[in-house]
Design a protein around this motif. Structure first.
Motif, short mmCIF file in Angstrom:
data_model
loop_
_atom_site.label_atom_id
_atom_site.label_comp_id
_atom_site.label_asym_id
_atom_site.label_seq_id
_atom_site.Cartn_x
_atom_site.Cartn_y
_atom_site.Cartn_z
N ILE A 147 78.55 30.61 25.37
CA ILE A 147 78.29 29.77 26.53
C ILE A 147 79.33 30.02 27.62
CG2 ILE A 147 78.27 27.37 27.34
CD1 ILE A 147 75.80 27.94 25.77
N LEU A 148 80.60 30.04 27.24
CA LEU A 148 81.68 30.17 28.23
C LEU A 148 81.67 31.53 28.93
CD1 LEU A 148 84.60 28.43 26.33
CD2 LEU A 148 83.45 27.62 28.39
N GLN A 149 81.12 32.54 28.28
CA GLN A 149 81.08 33.88 28.87
C GLN A 149 79.83 34.11 29.71
OE1 GLN A 149 81.51 36.37 25.40
NE2 GLN A 149 83.69 35.93 25.18
N ASP A 150 78.96 33.10 29.80
CA ASP A 150 77.71 33.23 30.53
C ASP A 150 77.92 32.78 31.98
OD1 ASP A 150 75.02 32.95 31.50
OD2 ASP A 150 74.34 32.74 29.43
N PRO A 151 77.62 33.62 32.97
CA PRO A 151 77.87 33.26 34.37
C PRO A 151 76.80 32.35 34.98
CG PRO A 151 76.91 35.45 34.26
CD PRO A 151 77.10 35.00 32.84
N ARG A 152 75.76 32.03 34.24
CA ARG A 152 74.63 31.30 34.80
C ARG A 152 74.84 29.78 34.72
NH1 ARG A 152 70.15 33.96 31.12
NH2 ARG A 152 71.79 33.44 29.62
#
Length: 284
Positions: A147-152
């Motif tokens: 989740i934390l690595q997702d830019p959306r």
């Protein structure tokens, strides 16, 4: 709407009804596998993985189905009248004591195998992230990391099945309300560990309930805080629930619901509608 808890219950329903039984009827009503016939084989087990259902047989093959938006599996007595029109049936698996019928299934495929070399299920479910209903232990740290690595926007990221398997649109809307997070908040800016922890506890509770609920109230129309409640007052503060669209691209947008007071919009994120960026939202 079928989500991970619905599929888990469906898999267990089929497992209780069919496990150990010899298949007397096997009828897949989709062109790609319409000629497949596993009669005479024994049903080994039926399990779920995220939103996917896997029915494994003694011959090594796996029947892989996905409910998508409208599908469901029903278990009936052999020869009983179907409660839905036959043209809506996509799969039938029967034994001497039970007949399982999959209506309106969004995906039906047969993964071939042999007793010595069972079906390779990795192409069907290998991309899925940790599953809170089937993994023991559940890898919450890996889910939060994804989740934390997702830019959306977080509403999009939370439904990406590569991060965590089983959360769909209803869960995303309700969990974000409970955590006070606006759906357009960048996923990298949320406390992903706490969000995942809440989601895991919630979906496990709902797995064992006859009716899904996020409020704790299972009475009709009382189970949701915001999902499906556009233009109705927030159950906490009375503010009118807002709605919009978000998705990885215009073809995969989902309706979002939020309370402007309980889920304040982060600065610089626009008006709360529109779409996300990237790919993979609600990837099955």
């Amino acid at each position: 709407m079928p989500e991970g808890d619905t599929v888990w219950r469906s898999a267990h329903l089929l497992d209780r009804a069919l496990r150990g039984g010899v298949i007397t009827r096997f009828d897949l009503r989709v062109p790609q596998v319409a000629t497949a016939d596993l009669t005479g084989q024994t049903v080994r087990e039926s399990v779920s993985r995220g939103k996917h259902l896997l029915l494994r047989t003694s011959g090594g093959s796996t029947l892989h189905t996905h409910l998508k938006m409208e599908g469901e599996w029903l278990v009936l007595r052999p020869g009983a009248r179907w409660p839905k029109p036959a043209f809506r049936a996509r799969a039938v698996v029967a034994t001497a004591t039970a007949e399982a019928v999959g209506f309106d299934l969004g995906l039906v495929e047969l993964l071939p195998g042999t007793p010595e070399h069972p079906a390779d299920e990795s192409a069907a479910v290998g991309h899925l992230g940790p599953d809170p209903l089937n993994d023991d232990p559940f890898d919450a740290a890996a889910a939060a990391r994804g989740i934390l690595q997702d830019p959306r926007p977080i509403h999009v990221a939370l439904q990406d099945q590569r991060h965590v398997a089983g959360f769909g649109n209803e869960y995303a809307n309700e969990l974000l309300f409970l955590r006070g997070i606006h759906p357009r908040t960048p996923a990298s800016e949320v406390d992903a560990a706490k969000l995942i922890d809440l989601g895991v506890r919630t979906i496990r509770l709902n797995r064992d309930r006859p009716v899904r609920s996020f409020t704790g109230d299972t009475r009709r129309g009382r189970g949701n805080w915001v999902y499906g409640r556009a233009r109705q007052p927030c159950r906490r503060c009375g503010t009118v629930i807002q709605t919009g669209m978000l998705g990885a691209d215009p073809t995969r947008e989902r309706t979002v619901f939020w309370c402007p007071h309980c889920q304040p919009m982060p600065a610089g994120t626009g008006d709360g509608t529109g779409d996300g960026t990237g790919d993979g939202t609600d990837r099955a």
